[in-house]
Design a protein around this motif. Sequence first.
Motif, PDB file in Angstrom:
ATOM      1  N   ALA A   1      41.988  92.098  56.715  1.00  0.00           N
ATOM      2  CA  ALA A   1      41.237  90.691  56.622  1.00  0.00           C
ATOM      3  C   ALA A   1      40.156  90.697  55.669  1.00  0.00           C
ATOM      4  CB  ALA A   1      40.773  90.576  58.292  1.00  0.00           C
TER       5      ALA A   1
ATOM      6  N   ILE B   1      48.782  87.298  63.623  1.00  0.00           N
ATOM      7  CA  ILE B   1      47.611  87.472  62.798  1.00  0.00           C
ATOM      8  C   ILE B   1      48.012  88.017  61.548  1.00  0.00           C
ATOM      9  CG2 ILE B   1      47.182  89.708  63.645  1.00  0.00           C
ATOM     10  CD1 ILE B   1      44.217  87.453  63.703  1.00  0.00           C
ATOM     11  N   ARG B   2      49.141  88.832  61.385  1.00  0.00           N
ATOM     12  CA  ARG B   2      49.169  89.533  60.050  1.00  0.00           C
ATOM     13  C   ARG B   2      49.757  88.125  58.996  1.00  0.00           C
ATOM     14  NH1 ARG B   2      52.197  94.252  62.865  1.00  0.00           N
ATOM     15  NH2 ARG B   2      50.358  96.081  62.754  1.00  0.00           N
TER      16      ARG B   2
ATOM     17  N   LEU C   1      48.703  85.104  59.178  1.00  0.00           N
ATOM     18  CA  LEU C   1      47.726  84.384  58.544  1.00  0.00           C
ATOM     19  C   LEU C   1      46.826  85.151  57.604  1.00  0.00           C
ATOM     20  CD1 LEU C   1      46.044  82.971  62.218  1.00  0.00           C
ATOM     21  CD2 LEU C   1      47.238  81.753  60.264  1.00  0.00           C
ATOM     22  N   ILE C   2      46.758  86.489  57.632  1.00  0.00           N
ATOM     23  CA  ILE C   2      46.117  87.444  56.821  1.00  0.00           C
ATOM     24  C   ILE C   2      46.673  87.392  55.437  1.00  0.00           C
ATOM     25  CG2 ILE C   2      45.541  89.616  56.184  1.00  0.00           C
ATOM     26  CD1 ILE C   2      44.968  90.282  59.097  1.00  0.00           C
TER      27      ILE C   2
ATOM     28  N   SER D   1      44.206  82.859  55.099  1.00  0.00           N
ATOM     29  CA  SER D   1      43.841  81.907  55.991  1.00  0.00           C
ATOM     30  C   SER D   1      42.244  82.402  56.444  1.00  0.00           C
ATOM     31  CB  SER D   1      44.857  81.345  57.222  1.00  0.00           C
ATOM     32  OG  SER D   1      44.111  80.656  58.036  1.00  0.00           O
TER      33      SER D   1
ATOM     34  N   LYS E   1      40.067  84.833  64.540  1.00  0.00           N
ATOM     35  CA  LYS E   1      41.008  85.157  65.552  1.00  0.00           C
ATOM     36  C   LYS E   1      40.932  86.793  65.786  1.00  0.00           C
ATOM     37  CE  LYS E   1      44.174  81.520  65.546  1.00  0.00           C
ATOM     38  NZ  LYS E   1      45.425  81.031  66.408  1.00  0.00           N
ATOM     39  N   LEU E   2      40.201  87.345  65.016  1.00  0.00           N
ATOM     40  CA  LEU E   2      40.183  88.773  64.947  1.00  0.00           C
ATOM     41  C   LEU E   2      39.538  89.390  66.342  1.00  0.00           C
ATOM     42  CD1 LEU E   2      39.400  90.271  61.406  1.00  0.00           C
ATOM     43  CD2 LEU E   2      41.535  90.554  62.769  1.00  0.00           C
TER      44      LEU E   2
ATOM     45  N   GLU F   1      41.293  81.293  58.971  1.00  0.00           N
ATOM     46  CA  GLU F   1      41.520  81.211  60.569  1.00  0.00           C
ATOM     47  C   GLU F   1      41.645  82.653  61.023  1.00  0.00           C
ATOM     48  OE1 GLU F   1      44.484  79.029  63.359  1.00  0.00           O
ATOM     49  OE2 GLU F   1      44.506  78.150  61.462  1.00  0.00           O
ATOM     50  N   ALA F   2      42.104  83.489  60.161  1.00  0.00           N
ATOM     51  CA  ALA F   2      42.359  84.859  60.556  1.00  0.00           C
ATOM     52  C   ALA F   2      41.156  85.714  61.030  1.00  0.00           C
ATOM     53  CB  ALA F   2      42.945  85.627  59.375  1.00  0.00           C
ATOM     54  N   LYS F   3      40.008  85.369  60.367  1.00  0.00           N
ATOM     55  CA  LYS F   3      38.720  86.241  60.705  1.00  0.00           C
ATOM     56  C   LYS F   3      38.355  85.578  62.073  1.00  0.00           C
ATOM     57  CE  LYS F   3      37.209  88.053  56.380  1.00  0.00           C
ATOM     58  NZ  LYS F   3      36.025  88.241  55.667  1.00  0.00           N
TER      59      LYS F   3
END
Length: 83
Positions: free
Chosen positions: A82, A35-36, A38-39, A43, A49-50, A45-47
């Motif tokens: 994010a 996730i880090r 992606l952030i 991306s 997957k939070l 996508e990160a938000k």
Amino acid sequence: MASHKSAAKKSKQDISRRDRNRSGRSRLRTELKKIRALIAEGSSEAKDKLPAIYSLIDVSAKKGFIHDNAAARLKSRLTQAAN
């Protein structure tokens, strides 16, 4: 080696708990790295997957892999990053 039956059982329990805790912490760390990354990429996508990572953090805290305050701190920092 344990000299009492109860000590031998406790030793076996400790080993299985250690393995369970280690795998749980490892899974959490792996997902945090993903996730880090992606952030850092920025991306979108990160938000998405939070919520999943929040759930994993909460479960990890509930099962004792990490401390409750550490869980709250992780969620807070991920949210800030994010946004």
